[in-house]
Write a protein that holds these residues in place. Structure first.
Motif, PDB file in Angstrom:
ATOM      1  N   ILE A 149       0.837  -1.202   0.000  1.00  0.00           N
ATOM      2  CA  ILE A 149       0.000   0.000   0.000  1.00  0.00           C
ATOM      3  C   ILE A 149       0.871   1.251   0.000  1.00  0.00           C
ATOM      4  N   VAL A 150       1.918   1.249   0.837  1.00  0.00           N
ATOM      5  CA  VAL A 150       2.829   2.390   0.913  1.00  0.00           C
ATOM      6  C   VAL A 150       3.468   2.652  -0.447  1.00  0.00           C
ATOM      7  N   GLU A 151       3.886   1.598  -1.128  1.00  0.00           N
ATOM      8  CA  GLU A 151       4.531   1.764  -2.432  1.00  0.00           C
ATOM      9  C   GLU A 151       3.568   2.352  -3.453  1.00  0.00           C
ATOM     10  N   GLU A 152       2.300   1.951  -3.395  1.00  0.00           N
ATOM     11  CA  GLU A 152       1.312   2.527  -4.309  1.00  0.00           C
ATOM     12  C   GLU A 152       1.138   4.020  -4.053  1.00  0.00           C
ATOM     13  N   ILE A 153       1.043   4.391  -2.778  1.00  0.00           N
ATOM     14  CA  ILE A 153       0.880   5.807  -2.434  1.00  0.00           C
ATOM     15  C   ILE A 153       2.128   6.589  -2.827  1.00  0.00           C
ATOM     16  N   ASN A 154       3.282   5.983  -2.596  1.00  0.00           N
ATOM     17  CA  ASN A 154       4.545   6.645  -2.921  1.00  0.00           C
ATOM     18  C   ASN A 154       4.650   6.926  -4.419  1.00  0.00           C
ATOM     19  N   GLY A 204      -7.036   6.922  11.139  1.00  0.00           N
ATOM     20  CA  GLY A 204      -6.185   5.880  10.567  1.00  0.00           C
ATOM     21  C   GLY A 204      -5.708   6.152   9.152  1.00  0.00           C
ATOM     22  N   GLU A 205      -6.615   6.488   8.236  1.00  0.00           N
ATOM     23  CA  GLU A 205      -6.213   6.718   6.854  1.00  0.00           C
ATOM     24  C   GLU A 205      -5.314   7.947   6.749  1.00  0.00           C
ATOM     25  N   SER A 206      -5.617   8.977   7.504  1.00  0.00           N
ATOM     26  CA  SER A 206      -4.786  10.185   7.487  1.00  0.00           C
ATOM     27  C   SER A 206      -3.373   9.882   7.972  1.00  0.00           C
ATOM     28  N   VAL A 207      -3.245   8.994   8.949  1.00  0.00           N
ATOM     29  CA  VAL A 207      -1.931   8.598   9.454  1.00  0.00           C
ATOM     30  C   VAL A 207      -1.117   7.946   8.349  1.00  0.00           C
ATOM     31  N   ILE A 208      -1.739   7.099   7.540  1.00  0.00           N
ATOM     32  CA  ILE A 208      -1.014   6.396   6.473  1.00  0.00           C
ATOM     33  C   ILE A 208      -0.500   7.384   5.433  1.00  0.00           C
ATOM     34  N   TYR A 209      -1.362   8.257   4.941  1.00  0.00           N
ATOM     35  CA  TYR A 209      -0.923   9.232   3.939  1.00  0.00           C
ATOM     36  C   TYR A 209       0.087  10.213   4.534  1.00  0.00           C
ATOM     37  N   VAL A 249       3.645   8.607   4.616  1.00  0.00           N
ATOM     38  CA  VAL A 249       4.332   8.597   3.320  1.00  0.00           C
ATOM     39  C   VAL A 249       4.836   9.996   2.994  1.00  0.00           C
ATOM     40  N   MET A 250       3.986  11.010   3.181  1.00  0.00           N
ATOM     41  CA  MET A 250       4.402  12.390   2.928  1.00  0.00           C
ATOM     42  C   MET A 250       5.591  12.772   3.808  1.00  0.00           C
ATOM     43  N   SER A 251       5.546  12.385   5.075  1.00  0.00           N
ATOM     44  CA  SER A 251       6.628  12.724   6.003  1.00  0.00           C
ATOM     45  C   SER A 251       7.960  12.168   5.536  1.00  0.00           C
ATOM     46  N   CYS A 252       7.963  10.924   5.079  1.00  0.00           N
ATOM     47  CA  CYS A 252       9.222  10.301   4.646  1.00  0.00           C
ATOM     48  C   CYS A 252       9.756  10.936   3.372  1.00  0.00           C
ATOM     49  N   CYS A 264      -8.045  25.700   7.724  1.00  0.00           N
ATOM     50  CA  CYS A 264      -8.529  24.524   8.436  1.00  0.00           C
ATOM     51  C   CYS A 264      -9.473  23.773   7.499  1.00  0.00           C
ATOM     52  N   PHE A 265      -8.999  22.678   6.898  1.00  0.00           N
ATOM     53  CA  PHE A 265      -9.787  21.987   5.885  1.00  0.00           C
ATOM     54  C   PHE A 265      -9.267  20.563   5.711  1.00  0.00           C
ATOM     55  N   ALA A 266      -9.981  19.778   4.919  1.00  0.00           N
ATOM     56  CA  ALA A 266      -9.516  18.442   4.557  1.00  0.00           C
ATOM     57  C   ALA A 266      -8.782  18.524   3.220  1.00  0.00           C
ATOM     58  N   CYS A 267      -7.951  17.541   2.949  1.00  0.00           N
ATOM     59  CA  CYS A 267      -7.197  17.537   1.691  1.00  0.00           C
ATOM     60  C   CYS A 267      -7.118  16.112   1.170  1.00  0.00           C
ATOM     61  N   SER A 268      -7.380  15.939  -0.104  1.00  0.00           N
ATOM     62  CA  SER A 268      -7.222  14.613  -0.701  1.00  0.00           C
ATOM     63  C   SER A 268      -5.747  14.403  -1.042  1.00  0.00           C
ATOM     64  N   PRO A 269      -5.265  13.162  -1.019  1.00  0.00           N
ATOM     65  CA  PRO A 269      -3.834  12.905  -1.238  1.00  0.00           C
ATOM     66  C   PRO A 269      -3.297  13.456  -2.557  1.00  0.00           C
ATOM     67  N   GLU A 270      -4.093  13.363  -3.625  1.00  0.00           N
ATOM     68  CA  GLU A 270      -3.570  13.807  -4.917  1.00  0.00           C
ATOM     69  C   GLU A 270      -3.338  15.310  -4.976  1.00  0.00           C
ATOM     70  N   ARG A 271      -3.919  16.057  -4.040  1.00  0.00           N
ATOM     71  CA  ARG A 271      -3.727  17.501  -4.027  1.00  0.00           C
ATOM     72  C   ARG A 271      -2.602  17.936  -3.077  1.00  0.00           C
ATOM     73  N   LEU A 272      -1.972  16.977  -2.428  1.00  0.00           N
ATOM     74  CA  LEU A 272      -0.889  17.311  -1.498  1.00  0.00           C
ATOM     75  C   LEU A 272       0.240  18.115  -2.145  1.00  0.00           C
TER      76      LEU A 272
END
Length: 395
Positions: free
Chosen positions: A143-148, A229-234, A237-240, A361-369
């Protein structure tokens, strides 16, 4: 869509018990692949004697043997689109009491990588039997590799462009390529036959200036309560990715009612993820107080607070502390969620008060990071992101 196809689809939705009624309407029994779909769906959605995990000959049965469940997982993956597979897997775990089976090594190999399922696994990681630990890490790594793959190049490009936007270097580096300048200055070299620009020269950002005075500090303060949980995963990956960039000094902090500094784990996102302890209460103020010690140059510090703002500690003290950080010159951003789709759950009243301090103060989808990071580093107004979130929330 013709009537026969429409009847078949409704028959799949309503299950085996509806077959007699559909036959009376001229619908033929399901055959071939449709029948296999019907059996796979009945294994988790049909609670009658005609289907379900407990019925013989259909599905995996209550207390199913691993070969049976593995076969069912294989059928689901071959019969349905990937998006549907993740929904069906999640329903199987939640509706049929199969959650404990995700720790069986042979089953993990057949599960479709899914962020929500990975979140559930990480929540239960202390219960993982020894025989399954390697398989669980391998599943999380997929999963991490896919997000990466989705994020890494765009994040590097966006951050590099923002941080080094005024300085160029003669030293070539693919990661530091200034795409905008290179394209703009080579437009005259457009080749009509090839339908592309053939650059005579490339421009690269200067990545050599790494003194403390020129380095940015990025602090990610991440809520590890169960709902995040899902926010922690994304976020991991962003942190690394950010931690691997030489122009940035990245700190990663996790909190519930306790605060844990995970910065040393940033070399590997899987290792970082296993440092989180999902679940428990929340004391955001304590965590923000801990993070303040890492602010050395406020004008070059980005502070991302990733939380649903369900504060179990001192709410007034938290607001004062955030206001103090912003007032000192730190760029503060509160991300209510960092996840795909859906409406995030958060404390709306607290979010309104944080936004009232002038803190996005808002939510963000991963692709917009990548876009979010670039705008934040450039000091641009993030109101567009917040407006989009508000629009999506109301729709």
């Amino acid at each position: 869509m013709d009537d026969a196809t429409r009847i078949q689809r409704w028959r799949l939705i309503l299950g085996q018990e509806s077959q007699e009624r559909f036959t009376g309407m001229g619908g033929a029994p399901l055959t071939g692949e449709l029948d296999l779909m019907d059996q796979a769906l009945a294994a988790i959605y049909n609670r009658s004697d005609a289907g379900g995990f407990g019925s013989p000959g259909r599905g995996a049965g209550h207390g199913p043997s691993n070969p049976q469940l593995t076969r069912w997982l294989g059928d689901v993956r071959s019969l349905f689109d990937k998006d549907l597979v993740t929904v069906i897997q999640g329903d199987a775990m939640n509706r049929c009491g199969l959650r404990q089976l995700i720790f069986e090594p042979e089953l993990l190999e057949n599960l479709e990588p899914d962020v929500s399922l990975a979140s559930a696994i990480l929540t239960l990681k202390e219960q993982i039997p020894k025989r399954s630990k390697d398989s669980v890490r391998a599943f999380i790594r997929r999963i991490v590799e896919e997000i990466n793959k989705l994020l890494e190049q765009d994040i590097r490009r966006a951050v590099t462009a923002a941080v080094n936007r005024r300085r160029h270097s003669p030293i070539p580096s693919a990661a530091a390529l200034d795409y905008r300048t290179t394209i703009a200055r080579n437009l005259k070299n457009y080749n009509p036959r090839l339908k592309t620009i053939v650059p005579e020269r490339f421009w690269f950002f200067d990545r050599t200036t790494t003194s403390a005075a020129n380095r940015w500090t990025v602090i990610l303060d991440i809520d590890q309560s169960g709902s995040m949980g899902e926010s922690v995963i994304y976020s991991s990956v962003m942190s690394c990715i950010l931690a691997s960039m030489s122009r940035l000094q990245t700190r990663v902090v996790a909190f519930d009612t306790n605060v844990v500094d995970l910065t040393e784990r940033c070399a590997d996102p899987v290792d970082l993820l296993f440092g989180f302890q999902l679940g428990g209460g929340t004391d955001i103020d304590k965590s923000v107080a801990y993070c303040q010690q890492f602010v050395e140059n406020p004008s070059k510090t980005l502070f991302f607070l990733i939380t649903d703002l369900e504060e179990g500690g001192n709410r007034a003290a938290l607001l004062r502390r955030l206001e103090e950080l912003k007032g000192s010159g730190v760029t503060v951003v509160c991300l209510l969620a960092l996840a795909d789709g859906g409406r995030p759950y958060y404390d709306a009243q607290m979010a309104q008060r944080v936004a009232g301090l002038g803190i996005p103060c808002f939510a963000c989808s991963p692709e917009r990071l990548p876009q979010l990071l670039e705008r934040t580093f450039r000091g641009q107004d993030l109101a567009a992101f917040q407006k989009e979130f508000e629009t999506r929330k109301k729709s």
